[in-house]
Design an enzyme around this catalytic site. Structure first.
Site, PDB file in Angstrom:
ATOM      1  N   HIS A 128       0.815  -1.223   0.000  1.00 49.67           N
ATOM      2  CA  HIS A 128       0.000   0.000   0.000  1.00 49.67           C
ATOM      3  C   HIS A 128       0.846   1.268   0.000  1.00 49.67           C
ATOM      4  CE1 HIS A 128       0.482  -0.358   4.507  1.00 49.67           C
ATOM      5  NE2 HIS A 128       0.572   0.956   4.398  1.00 49.67           N
ATOM      6  N   ASP A 158       0.137  -7.698   1.204  1.00 44.58           N
ATOM      7  CA  ASP A 158       0.478  -6.292   1.410  1.00 44.58           C
ATOM      8  C   ASP A 158       1.995  -6.100   1.481  1.00 44.58           C
ATOM      9  OD1 ASP A 158       0.036  -3.570   1.651  1.00 44.58           O
ATOM     10  OD2 ASP A 158      -0.114  -3.630   3.837  1.00 44.58           O
ATOM     11  N   ASN A 232       5.406   4.605   9.318  1.00 47.80           N
ATOM     12  CA  ASN A 232       6.158   3.428   9.753  1.00 47.80           C
ATOM     13  C   ASN A 232       5.908   2.227   8.852  1.00 47.80           C
ATOM     14  OD1 ASN A 232       6.166   4.550  12.978  1.00 47.80           O
ATOM     15  ND2 ASN A 232       7.924   3.354  12.288  1.00 47.80           N
ATOM     16  N   SER A 233       4.864   2.286   8.027  1.00 43.88           N
ATOM     17  CA  SER A 233       4.513   1.143   7.185  1.00 43.88           C
ATOM     18  C   SER A 233       5.699   0.721   6.326  1.00 43.88           C
ATOM     19  CB  SER A 233       3.335   1.494   6.282  1.00 43.88           C
ATOM     20  OG  SER A 233       2.152   1.633   7.031  1.00 43.88           O
TER      21      SER A 233
END
Length: 486
Positions: A128, A158, A232-233
């Site tokens: 994402h 993801d 932080n993803s």
């Protein structure tokens, strides 16, 4: 004399006591060293131990955690002038439907984190973070920036794999076995929250095998209370050995900030996707050819189990690896390769991360007896040609791309259940299909009570539209009827 004798006796007793404490402390220290050498987890036992720092771990890991900048160009219609809303003004400019808007191109940007996992510059991040990106750049901790190539995108996990366009070698973080983690272990989360720059937060593993998070198709996450925020993803979750145990991917929050409930994709799944990228750039998962169901308290009681555990087999497809191995309906699968299966989500994770061409050993209960069954790991077959068609005729399906279902197509788009019929695999935004509520994964079962068995048949129906559309659409295992005017 009496007083002096008492003092002398007290000194002797004190000396003996100090000697005893020295012996106890010495044996305790030796025991602690032996325990540490044996790999046991210890809590701080002194003020000196409380002053220990995570800085050495951060120095090793931080250079391999990067910022990921993704951008894409979008075209929007922009109103030329507010005066065109005035009918008197528009009267003097010809056709009032022309010139009211003008296409305008602009760049949308997103920011996330990533982890370098090999010296050649291979980077793992979240899908994402770079979804639909036209350009991706990576910034290292030492402020160097590089363009990056998108090697693999896997929406179902993801995860995405990038390759830095620059000369290495690059600092990288080695993988740890996520199955070695225990609840209570200390972990560090490293990333770029809110774009403020690289940040390190510390916490513990709050839970393992957390499901029902709703982020990916494979619900199996490490939960941590280390502060994780937007940005932080794709960042690293590392253990006290400086090894990668997970990739931070989501938080549970009503405000958008950290509430101490963060989730990371386990390192085993990350390594599986990274390996697929290095072997051809496509994730291929094994196909079992069976469906399973959660074992609740009622089923556990009926099966005379001491507690609910495992998954029960509810259906087996002909000529599938499950049938070939001798798996049966009503078998209870309690472990895969010795790893406990708790529910359908953990079952899917354990099985989907196995490598093709090998075997997975199922531990099952059948009729009260425990058995071992070896399943050959093979890809899902395309038993029916997919015959992809883009529907462009005026109909409720205009703007939809459809395929004939098969195990291979079902695996690609994450559809479970019956493996025959016609499935929607793509929908153009704002198209008639989108406006009537069609979704990717919908299965077209019937139109005006005529069963739809192929994409050719569906396309033929749209070319001769009826006065009324009665659509039977299957979604998430349930069939609903939609009635629309022709």
């Amino acid at each position: 004399m009496v007083l002096m004798r008492l003092r002398r006796e007290l000194r002797i007793v004190s000396g003996l006591l100090l000697g005893f404490l020295a012996i106890v402390n010495g044996s305790s220290s030796a025991s602690a060293q032996d325990s540490a050498g044996a790999g046991l987890r210890l809590v701080p036992g002194s003020a000196q131990e409380m002053k220990l720092s995570f800085a050495p771990i951060v120095k090793d890991v931080a250079p391999a955690v990067v910022n990921v900048y993704a951008s894409r160009k979008v075209v929007q219609q922009r109103r030329v002038s507010p005066f065109f809303n005035d009918p008197f003004f528009r009267r003097f400019f010809g056709n009032p439907d022309q010139g009211l808007t003008r296409p305008q191109e602009r760049v949308q940007s997103s920011l996330g984190s990533g982890v370098v996992i090999s010296a050649d510059g291979t980077v793992i991040t979240n899908h994402h973070v770079i979804k639909d990106a036209d350009e991706v750049r990576v910034a290292l901790n030492d402020r160097r920036e590089f363009d990056a190539e998108i090697v693999l995108l896997d929406e179902r996990t993801d995860l995405a794999v990038l390759k830095i366009k620059g000369e290495g070698p690059f600092d990288f973080v080695p993988f740890a076995g996520s199955d070695s983690l225990e609840v209570g272990d200390i972990v560090l989360a490293i990333g770029n929250p809110f774009g403020v720059g690289q940040t390190v937060t510390q916490g513990i593993v709050s839970a393992l095998a957390r499901t029902q998070v709703g982020v990916t198709d494979y619900q199996f996450f490490i939960q941590t209370d280390a502060a994780i925020n937007p940005g932080n993803s794709g960042g690293a979750l590392v253990d006290m050995n400086g090894q990668l145990v997970g990739v931070n991917t989501a938080i549970f929050s009503r405000s958008g900030g950290s509430n101490g409930i963060g989730f990371a994709i386990p390192a085993h799944m990350v390594q599986f996707v990274a390996t697929a990228a290095g072997e051809g750039g496509k994730v291929q998962r094994p196909w079992l050819g069976a469906t399973v169901q959660l074992v609740n308290a009622e089923i556990a009681e009926a099966l005379s189990l001491d507690r609910p555990r495992g998954v029960i087999v509810t259906n087996i497809y002909p000529s599938s690896p499950a049938e070939d191995a001798g798996l049966r309906v009503s078998d209870l699968v309690i472990a895969i390769d010795g790893k406990e299966v708790l529910d359908p989500d953990s079952f899917g994770y354990r099985f989907a991360t196995k490598r093709l061409g090998e075997q997975a050993r199922f531990t099952i209960l059948r009729g009260g007896d425990q058995k071992l069954i070896d399943i050959n790991l093979a890809p899902a077959p395309e038993t029916t040609p997919r015959d992809t068609r883009v529907l462009t005729e005026y109909s409720p399906f205009e703007g939809a791309t459809v395929m004939n279902l098969s195990p291979a197509v079902a695996e690609e788009i994450g559809v479970e259940g019956l493996l025959e019929g016609v499935v929607i695999t793509e929908i153009v935004p704002n198209s008639p299909a989108a406006r009537v509520g069609m979704k990717v994964g919908d299965i077209v079962r019937a139109i005006n009570d005529d069963e739809i068995v192929s994409t050719r048949m569906l396309e033929g129906v749209t070319k001769v539209p009826p006065r009324v559309w009665r659509l039977d659409i299957e979604r998430d295992g349930k069939v609903s009827r939609i009635v629309l005017r022709g």
